[in-house]
Design an enzyme around this catalytic site. Structure first.
Site, PDB file in Angstrom:
ATOM      1  N   ALA A  66      -1.019  -5.916   1.774  1.00  0.00           N
ATOM      2  CA  ALA A  66      -2.204  -6.259   2.563  1.00  0.00           C
ATOM      3  C   ALA A  66      -2.451  -7.764   2.433  1.00  0.00           C
ATOM      4  CB  ALA A  66      -3.410  -5.484   2.063  1.00  0.00           C
ATOM      5  N   GLY A 112       0.526  -2.315   0.541  1.00  0.00           N
ATOM      6  CA  GLY A 112       0.274  -1.685   1.829  1.00  0.00           C
ATOM      7  C   GLY A 112       1.521  -1.522   2.673  1.00  0.00           C
ATOM      8  N   GLU A 115       3.068   1.608   1.445  1.00  0.00           N
ATOM      9  CA  GLU A 115       2.204   2.695   1.915  1.00  0.00           C
ATOM     10  C   GLU A 115       2.419   2.961   3.402  1.00  0.00           C
ATOM     11  OE1 GLU A 115      -1.689   2.569  -0.910  1.00  0.00           O
ATOM     12  OE2 GLU A 115      -1.224   0.701   0.129  1.00  0.00           O
ATOM     13  N   GLU A 135      -0.530  -3.303  -7.118  1.00  0.00           N
ATOM     14  CA  GLU A 135      -1.980  -3.492  -7.074  1.00  0.00           C
ATOM     15  C   GLU A 135      -2.619  -3.680  -8.441  1.00  0.00           C
ATOM     16  OE1 GLU A 135      -0.996  -1.556  -3.141  1.00  0.00           O
ATOM     17  OE2 GLU A 135      -0.292  -1.402  -5.207  1.00  0.00           O
TER      18      GLU A 135
END
Length: 260
Positions: A66, A112, A115, A135
Site C-alpha cells: 500500500a 497489499g 494480498e 506490516e
C-alpha cells in the site's frame, strides 16, 4: 474507460489490467483502489470480458504494498474504515467475482500487493518474484485479508512464520508451499497467464462461476460449503450449457458454450 493509475487492454475476451505506478513500484494508493473497483465492476458485468489478468507495470514490481504515505495521521476508526473499504471494494470483489481472475506477478508482491495476488483465483509468477507481508516492521498487521487468505493457501504455521518474521520468500518457495500456481520466466509471464485463462474460458462460464462460489463457501464462516456445492450443482441443470455439454460429450465433439 480511461484511468490515471491503470492501463487496460481487451484481447480474445481477456481483459489485462496493468497497475501503472511504476515509479512507486505500483503501490496501491486510494486512487488505484478506487479505479480497480470501477474497472473490475465494469469487467464483471461486461459480456465481452470472459476473464481478467492483473499485473504491474515494469519488471521490478507487481505491487510493492500500500502507499504508506496515506497512513500518516489516521486514527483507529479511520484506519478500520480504510481496511473495510479495501476489503469490500477490491479484494473481496475479486475473490467472489463470477469470472476468473489471474494475478500475473512480476517482481515484488509485498503487503497489499501480496494480498491483491491472494485475492485472485490463480497466481502465475515470474522467477524474479518476491513475496512477503512486512506490516509488522511498521507496527501494523496486514489489513487487506492477508491474515486470512495466507493461512488458507499455505497453512497456519507457514503463514504465522511469514507474517511475524516479515521475511520475503522467492518464487520457488512460493510454488513449493502452494502460494504460486506456476513459476515462469518474466518473458513467459503474460503469455502463460493468457494461455491458462484461455483454457478456462473454453469451459462453461456459468459452471466456472458456480465452482468459484462453491469453493469460496467452504472458507466462509456460517456457510456450509457442501450444501452450497449441492445447490450450485443443481443450479447447473437449469442452464442450456449443461445440455450442450452433455450432448457434445455423447456426440464426441467439442462443446460450444453460450453462458446461458
Amino acid at each position: 474507460m480511461i484511468y490515471n493509475t491503470l492501463i487496460t487492454s481487451l484481447n480474445n475476451r481477456i481483459l489485462t489490467v496493468t497497475i501503472n505506478r511504476e515509479n512507486k513500484l505500483n503501490a496501491l494508493n486510494k486512487e488505484t483502489l478506487d479505479e480497480l473497483h470501477k474497472c473490475l465492476n465494469e469487467a464483471f458485468s461486461n459480456e465481452a470480458v470472459g476473464g481478467i489478468i492483473i499485473t504491474g507495470a515494469g519488471k521490478k514490481s507487481f505491487v510493492a504494498g500500500a502507499d504508506i504515505a496515506e497512513f500518516q495521521g489516521l486514527n483507529a476508526e479511520e484506519a478500520s474504515n480504510l481496511s473495510k473499504s479495501g476489503h469490500t471494494k477490491v479484494f473481496d470483489l475479486i475473490e467472489n467475482g463470477p469470472k476468473p481472475v489471474i494475478a500475473a506477478v512480476n517482481g515484488f508482491a509485498l503487503g497489499g500487493g501480496l494480498e491483491l495476488a491472494m485475492a485472485c483465483h490463480i497466481r502465475i509468477v515470474s522467477d524474479n518474484a518476491r513475496f512477503g507481508l512486512p506490516e509488522v516492521t511498521l507496527g501494523l498487521i496486514p489489513g487487506y485479508g492477508g491474515t486470512q487468505r495466507l493461512p488458507q493457501l499455505v497453512g497456519k504455521g507457514k503463514a504465522i512464520e511469514m507474517i511475524l518474521s516479515a521475511q520475503m520468500i522467492d518464487a520457488n518457495e512460493a510454488f513449493r508451499i502452494g502460494l504460486a500456481n506456476q513459476v515462469v520466466t518474466l518473458e513467459e509471464l503474460l503469455p502463460k497467464s493468457a494461455e491458462l485463462l484461455t483454457v478456462v474460458l473454453s469451459r462453461a462460464p456459468l459452471a466456472v462461476a458456480a465452482a468459484i462460489r462453491a469453493i469460496n463457501a467452504g472458507y466462509t464462516d456460517g456457510i456450509n460449503g457442501f450444501q452450497t456445492e449441492i445447490e450450485q450443482f443443481g443450479g447447473c441443470f437449469t442452464t442450456n450449457d449443461i445440455k450442450e455439454g452433455v450432448s457434445a460429450f455423447l456426440e464426441k465433439r467439442v462443446p460450444k458454450f453460450c453462458g446461458n
